[in-house]
Design a protein around this motif. Structure first.
Motif, PDB file in Angstrom:
ATOM      1  N   VAL A 119       8.108  -4.343  11.584  1.00  0.00           N
ATOM      2  CA  VAL A 119       9.252  -3.432  11.594  1.00  0.00           C
ATOM      3  C   VAL A 119       8.895  -2.189  10.796  1.00  0.00           C
ATOM      4  CG1 VAL A 119      11.086  -5.106  11.991  1.00  0.00           C
ATOM      5  CG2 VAL A 119      10.236  -4.788   9.686  1.00  0.00           C
ATOM      6  N   ARG A 120       9.479  -1.060  11.214  1.00  0.00           N
ATOM      7  CA  ARG A 120       9.188   0.216  10.558  1.00  0.00           C
ATOM      8  C   ARG A 120      10.466   1.016  10.411  1.00  0.00           C
ATOM      9  NH1 ARG A 120       3.821   2.283  11.410  1.00  0.00           N
ATOM     10  NH2 ARG A 120       4.660   4.345  11.880  1.00  0.00           N
ATOM     11  N   CYS A 121      10.506   1.824   9.362  1.00  0.00           N
ATOM     12  CA  CYS A 121      11.603   2.774   9.173  1.00  0.00           C
ATOM     13  C   CYS A 121      10.987   4.087   8.720  1.00  0.00           C
ATOM     14  CB  CYS A 121      12.597   2.249   8.136  1.00  0.00           C
ATOM     15  SG  CYS A 121      13.986   3.377   7.844  1.00  0.00           S
ATOM     16  N   THR A 122      10.834   5.005   9.648  1.00  0.00           N
ATOM     17  CA  THR A 122      10.129   6.262   9.362  1.00  0.00           C
ATOM     18  C   THR A 122      10.942   7.502   9.733  1.00  0.00           C
ATOM     19  OG1 THR A 122       9.018   6.159  11.516  1.00  0.00           O
ATOM     20  CG2 THR A 122       7.858   5.175   9.659  1.00  0.00           C
ATOM     21  N   ARG A 152       0.835  -1.208   0.000  1.00  0.00           N
ATOM     22  CA  ARG A 152       0.000   0.000   0.000  1.00  0.00           C
ATOM     23  C   ARG A 152       0.867   1.255   0.000  1.00  0.00           C
ATOM     24  NH1 ARG A 152      -5.112   1.794   1.124  1.00  0.00           N
ATOM     25  NH2 ARG A 152      -5.277   3.811   2.170  1.00  0.00           N
ATOM     26  N   ASN A 153       0.432   2.250  -0.771  1.00  0.00           N
ATOM     27  CA  ASN A 153       1.109   3.540  -0.795  1.00  0.00           C
ATOM     28  C   ASN A 153       0.329   4.558   0.027  1.00  0.00           C
ATOM     29  OD1 ASN A 153       2.689   5.762  -1.367  1.00  0.00           O
ATOM     30  ND2 ASN A 153       1.685   6.164  -3.329  1.00  0.00           N
ATOM     31  N   ASN A 154       0.857   4.882   1.201  1.00  0.00           N
ATOM     32  CA  ASN A 154       0.278   5.944   2.036  1.00  0.00           C
ATOM     33  C   ASN A 154       0.988   7.276   1.841  1.00  0.00           C
ATOM     34  OD1 ASN A 154      -1.748   4.454   3.156  1.00  0.00           O
ATOM     35  ND2 ASN A 154      -0.765   4.147   5.143  1.00  0.00           N
ATOM     36  N   CYS A 155       1.957   7.324   0.945  1.00  0.00           N
ATOM     37  CA  CYS A 155       2.677   8.578   0.705  1.00  0.00           C
ATOM     38  C   CYS A 155       1.753   9.576  -0.003  1.00  0.00           C
ATOM     39  CB  CYS A 155       3.909   8.338  -0.154  1.00  0.00           C
ATOM     40  SG  CYS A 155       5.118   7.181   0.542  1.00  0.00           S
ATOM     41  N   PHE A 197       4.239   1.904   2.240  1.00  0.00           N
ATOM     42  CA  PHE A 197       5.115   3.034   1.997  1.00  0.00           C
ATOM     43  C   PHE A 197       4.539   4.241   2.733  1.00  0.00           C
ATOM     44  CE2 PHE A 197       5.384   0.596  -2.139  1.00  0.00           C
ATOM     45  CZ  PHE A 197       6.566  -0.039  -1.818  1.00  0.00           C
ATOM     46  N   CYS A 198       5.390   4.925   3.490  1.00  0.00           N
ATOM     47  CA  CYS A 198       4.970   6.054   4.328  1.00  0.00           C
ATOM     48  C   CYS A 198       3.910   5.637   5.337  1.00  0.00           C
ATOM     49  CB  CYS A 198       4.462   7.208   3.481  1.00  0.00           C
ATOM     50  SG  CYS A 198       5.649   7.879   2.305  1.00  0.00           S
ATOM     51  N   PRO A 199       4.216   4.668   6.228  1.00  0.00           N
ATOM     52  CA  PRO A 199       3.232   4.272   7.250  1.00  0.00           C
ATOM     53  C   PRO A 199       2.941   5.444   8.180  1.00  0.00           C
ATOM     54  CG  PRO A 199       5.384   3.353   7.762  1.00  0.00           C
ATOM     55  CD  PRO A 199       5.492   3.956   6.389  1.00  0.00           C
ATOM     56  N   MET A 214       9.077   3.053   5.229  1.00  0.00           N
ATOM     57  CA  MET A 214       8.377   1.795   4.995  1.00  0.00           C
ATOM     58  C   MET A 214       7.998   1.124   6.312  1.00  0.00           C
ATOM     59  SD  MET A 214      10.489   0.030   1.830  1.00  0.00           S
ATOM     60  CE  MET A 214       9.359  -1.352   1.738  1.00  0.00           C
ATOM     61  N   GLY A 215       6.946   0.304   6.239  1.00  0.00           N
ATOM     62  CA  GLY A 215       6.563  -0.592   7.310  1.00  0.00           C
ATOM     63  C   GLY A 215       6.338  -1.975   6.739  1.00  0.00           C
ATOM     64  N   PHE A 216       6.639  -3.012   7.520  1.00  0.00           N
ATOM     65  CA  PHE A 216       6.549  -4.398   7.056  1.00  0.00           C
ATOM     66  C   PHE A 216       6.043  -5.234   8.220  1.00  0.00           C
ATOM     67  CE2 PHE A 216       9.303  -7.770   4.587  1.00  0.00           C
ATOM     68  CZ  PHE A 216       8.159  -8.496   4.310  1.00  0.00           C
TER      69      PHE A 216
END
Length: 234
Positions: A152-155, A33-36, A231-233, A136-138
């Motif tokens: 996991v998340r990288c924001t 999903r694209n939340n950006c 993408f962009c959580p 991203m989030g996974f």
């Protein structure tokens, strides 16, 4: 002739249905999903690629095994493709193809996964070893008992605070990509997370920030789990 073919055709149909059900029952589904606020061009190996405007989702069936090793999902930005699916992207480009057949050009944030591995477990992580372009989030998407229930998340604001030596249009390169030295690439021996490596580790502690990074970066789920990549959580 018609009488002889009818039983064969019915048998073939039943076999095909059984194989179809077996494959799709065991298949792993990724909801990407694209939340950006901007368009991204999602890429997956295996899987190809798909343009995702804000709020759109790509449901991807990757089968039930990654016998070839670890596979990955990432976002491409600043892309332009013609009607034949050829063009280029500012970040994450995969040989100028909309339907990726190989890995993307750094920098690009990576969601990595290996399915049905040791003890029929799935392994997944986020990685910054190819740099960073999109948050991203996974996570698991099917209620399975996993080692990390939140995923996991990288924001972190890596693009905004990227050191000038690593900064490129649309992203932030990993220091190994820029300098190519053992200090950052870990060709031999362990890496010490100082300087540029510490910058990535501090901004996204859930993600791999260098090749020998360990600890809590890799999570596991039972085989057959479905997953969500965002993408962009929020």
């Amino acid at each position: 002739m018609g009488h002889d073919l009818r039983p064969f055709s019915l048998f073939t149909l039943f076999v095909n249905i059984a194989l179809f059900l077996q494959y799709h029952t065991n298949a792993t589904i990724f909801d990407i999903r694209n939340n950006c606020s901007y368009t991204v061009w999602a890429a997956s190996v295996p899987g190809g690629g798909r343009q995702l405007d804000h709020g759109q989702t790509w449901t991807l069936d990757v089968g039930n095994s990654t016998s070839g090793g670890a596979y990955r999902i990432w976002a491409r930005t600043g892309c332009s493709f013609d009607g034949a699916g050829r063009g280029k992207c500012q970040t994450g480009d995969c040989n100028g193809l909309l339907q990726c057949q190989g890995y993307g050009t750094p920098p690009n944030t990576l969601a990595e996964f290996a399915l049905n591995q040791f003890n029929n477990m799935d392994f997944f992580d986020l990685s910054l070893i190819d740099g960073f372009n999109v948050p991203m989030g996974f996570s698991s998407n099917s209620g399975s008992t996993c080692s990390g229930t939140r995923g996991v998340r990288c924001t972190g604001d890596i693009n905004g605070e990227c050191p000038s030596e690593l900064r490129v249009p649309g992203g932030c390169n990993h220091p190994c990509t820029v300098f190519g030295t053992n200090q950052y690439c870990c060709f031999s021996g362990p890496c010490v997370p100082t300087g540029y490596l510490r910058f990535f580790r501090d901004k996204c502690p859930d993600a791999y920030s260098y090749p020998t990074d360990g600890g809590t970066s890799t999570l596991t789920c039972p085989g057959g789990t479905n997953y969500r990549v965002v993408f962009c959580p929020s």
